[in-house]
Design an enzyme around this catalytic site. Structure first.
Site, PDB file in Angstrom:
ATOM      1  N   ILE A 196      45.884  34.425  19.806  1.00 54.38           N
ATOM      2  CA  ILE A 196      46.694  34.180  21.022  1.00 54.38           C
ATOM      3  C   ILE A 196      47.469  33.098  20.777  1.00 54.38           C
ATOM      4  O   ILE A 196      47.973  32.451  21.762  1.00 54.38           O
ATOM      5  CB  ILE A 196      45.740  33.979  22.193  1.00 54.38           C
ATOM      6  CG1 ILE A 196      44.771  32.581  22.127  1.00 54.38           C
ATOM      7  CG2 ILE A 196      45.052  35.217  22.626  1.00 54.38           C
ATOM      8  CD1 ILE A 196      44.013  32.475  23.312  1.00 54.38           C
ATOM      9  N   SER A 197      47.849  32.514  19.461  1.00 51.48           N
ATOM     10  CA  SER A 197      48.646  31.264  19.054  1.00 51.48           C
ATOM     11  C   SER A 197      49.803  31.798  18.576  1.00 51.48           C
ATOM     12  O   SER A 197      50.737  31.968  19.609  1.00 51.48           O
ATOM     13  CB  SER A 197      47.944  30.464  18.081  1.00 51.48           C
ATOM     14  OG  SER A 197      47.626  31.165  16.854  1.00 51.48           O
ATOM     15  N   ARG A 198      50.131  32.091  17.264  1.00 46.60           N
ATOM     16  CA  ARG A 198      51.402  32.605  16.839  1.00 46.60           C
ATOM     17  C   ARG A 198      51.022  33.758  16.004  1.00 46.60           C
ATOM     18  O   ARG A 198      50.205  33.204  15.206  1.00 46.60           O
ATOM     19  CB  ARG A 198      52.479  31.368  16.450  1.00 46.60           C
ATOM     20  CG  ARG A 198      52.948  30.559  17.443  1.00 46.60           C
ATOM     21  CD  ARG A 198      53.942  31.254  18.489  1.00 46.60           C
ATOM     22  NE  ARG A 198      54.772  30.454  19.361  1.00 46.60           N
ATOM     23  CZ  ARG A 198      54.373  30.235  20.449  1.00 46.60           C
ATOM     24  NH1 ARG A 198      53.077  30.878  21.049  1.00 46.60           N
ATOM     25  NH2 ARG A 198      55.145  29.550  21.367  1.00 46.60           N
ATOM     26  N   ASP A 222      47.386  39.080  20.530  1.00 51.15           N
ATOM     27  CA  ASP A 222      48.756  38.859  21.544  1.00 51.15           C
ATOM     28  C   ASP A 222      49.778  38.602  20.750  1.00 51.15           C
ATOM     29  O   ASP A 222      50.775  38.506  21.555  1.00 51.15           O
ATOM     30  CB  ASP A 222      48.206  38.037  22.498  1.00 51.15           C
ATOM     31  CG  ASP A 222      49.097  37.903  23.648  1.00 51.15           C
ATOM     32  OD1 ASP A 222      49.376  39.150  24.169  1.00 51.15           O
ATOM     33  OD2 ASP A 222      49.333  36.945  24.228  1.00 51.15           O
ATOM     34  N   GLU A 227      57.985  39.864  16.454  1.00 55.10           N
ATOM     35  CA  GLU A 227      57.573  40.465  17.782  1.00 55.10           C
ATOM     36  C   GLU A 227      58.720  41.069  18.391  1.00 55.10           C
ATOM     37  O   GLU A 227      59.817  40.405  18.539  1.00 55.10           O
ATOM     38  CB  GLU A 227      56.860  39.341  18.698  1.00 55.10           C
ATOM     39  CG  GLU A 227      55.837  38.661  18.305  1.00 55.10           C
ATOM     40  CD  GLU A 227      55.224  37.723  19.425  1.00 55.10           C
ATOM     41  OE1 GLU A 227      55.918  37.439  20.304  1.00 55.10           O
ATOM     42  OE2 GLU A 227      54.216  37.030  19.189  1.00 55.10           O
ATOM     43  N   HIS A 246      52.597  39.760  23.709  1.00 56.24           N
ATOM     44  CA  HIS A 246      52.591  38.373  23.809  1.00 56.24           C
ATOM     45  C   HIS A 246      52.534  38.177  25.500  1.00 56.24           C
ATOM     46  O   HIS A 246      53.172  37.370  26.254  1.00 56.24           O
ATOM     47  CB  HIS A 246      53.895  37.801  23.472  1.00 56.24           C
ATOM     48  CG  HIS A 246      53.667  36.236  22.972  1.00 56.24           C
ATOM     49  ND1 HIS A 246      54.424  35.648  22.150  1.00 56.24           N
ATOM     50  CD2 HIS A 246      53.115  35.341  23.560  1.00 56.24           C
ATOM     51  CE1 HIS A 246      54.213  34.399  22.013  1.00 56.24           C
ATOM     52  NE2 HIS A 246      53.265  34.130  22.996  1.00 56.24           N
ATOM     53  N   GLY A 248      50.180  36.226  26.594  1.00 61.55           N
ATOM     54  CA  GLY A 248      49.482  34.954  27.248  1.00 61.55           C
ATOM     55  C   GLY A 248      49.549  34.318  28.570  1.00 61.55           C
ATOM     56  O   GLY A 248      48.842  34.355  29.409  1.00 61.55           O
TER      57      GLY A 248
END
Length: 282
Positions: A196-198, A222, A227, A246, A248
């Site tokens: 869930i970071s990058r 995510d 992306e 994404h 988040g």
């Protein structure tokens, strides 16, 4: 109107902040970002123009932590697969083929124990999980005890023990492809990687190979790089992968709070006051 512009509010990386834009705005005082990650900005370049920068950590931590736990649970119980079975015309399946992974009693390894990582630990504790974490600096004993977390000084130790590995780090030169072939091979063959970071924190080619060959059990992402992924990307064809676009911080309340936090930082900068969430170049 370039001389009138004193503040920029970045929404999903727009507008692009480059040297040309900064040169065109002589009275710019602050750039406020709609989120925590600042990897889309050249912090040193912005600072060289005397412009302050701020992010929105308070607004995003709970929603992002929720996303992390949602991905963990969805992957563990194979929710996407069983949803597709449930809505299929025949609804034919073998129960042995949809067995999930028990979350209670499993070990969660959190890589990056900042505000988001800590809130994930709080949620994992409620699910009766054992919690390991790796961070650049160890958290205070009281913080560890509050969530029952054990510090792993070396990332290798966490990877070898965890049933679920959650990535919650900022993207920096040090974390670029932090999880590669070697790290994936340290994980359990039944383990799940949750990011869930990058996207660039993970070597995606190595991840595809690990998922295809059973080096790890599953992944829930995510974030990806890029992306969105190209429509023919192999990650999109694997059954043991869940990918979300994404999500988040994408909740109604978080979006409102992000805007509020950005406005606080902008007003502080324009009034010569300390920024509540100032980000300094490292």
């Amino acid at each position: 109107v370039s001389k009138k512009v004193q503040a920029i509010y970045l929404w999903w990386h727009k507008p692009v902040i480059d040297k040309e834009l900064l040169q065109s705005l002589p009275n710019l005082k602050v750039i406020a970002n709609s989120g925590v990650g600042m990897d889309h900005l050249d912090l040193k370049l912005v600072a060289s123009f005397g412009v302050k920068m701020a992010n929105a950590p308070r607004a995003v931590s709970s929603s992002t932590a929720d996303t992390g736990m949602a991905l963990l649970l969805a992957s563990a119980r194979r929710l996407v697969e069983v949803h597709n079975i449930s809505i299929s015309p025949s609804m034919e399946y073998c129960e042995a083929d949809i067995l999930g992974v028990k979350v209670a009693g499993a070990t969660l390894g959190i890589i990056g124990m900042g505000s988001i990582g800590y809130k994930i630990a709080l949620r994992a504790k409620a699910f009766e999980m054992s919690i390991l974490y790796h961070n650049r600096t160890r958290r205070k004993v009281q913080v560890e005890q509050a969530v029952g977390a054990t510090y792993c000084k070396k990332i290798d130790s966490l990877l070898q023990q965890a049933d679920f590995v959650m990535l919650v780090v900022s993207l920096t030169p040090q974390t670029h492809k932090l999880i590669g072939k070697r790290e994936l091979e340290l994980m359990k063959p039944t383990a799940t990687l949750i990011n869930i970071s990058r996207g660039a924190v993970v070597d995606q080619e190595a991840l595809v190979a690990a998922l295809q060959t059973g080096v790890i059990g599953a992944a829930a992402l995510d974030v990806t790089s890029p992306e969105p992924l190209p429509r023919d990307h192999p990650l999109l064809k694997l059954k043991n992968v869940i990918i979300t676009p994404h999500l988040g911080i994408k909740t109604d309340k978080a979006t409102y709070m992000i805007t509020e936090e950005a406005a606080e930082n902008i007003l502080a900068a324009l009034n010569g006051l300390p920024l509540p969430s100032e980000v300094l170049p490292s």
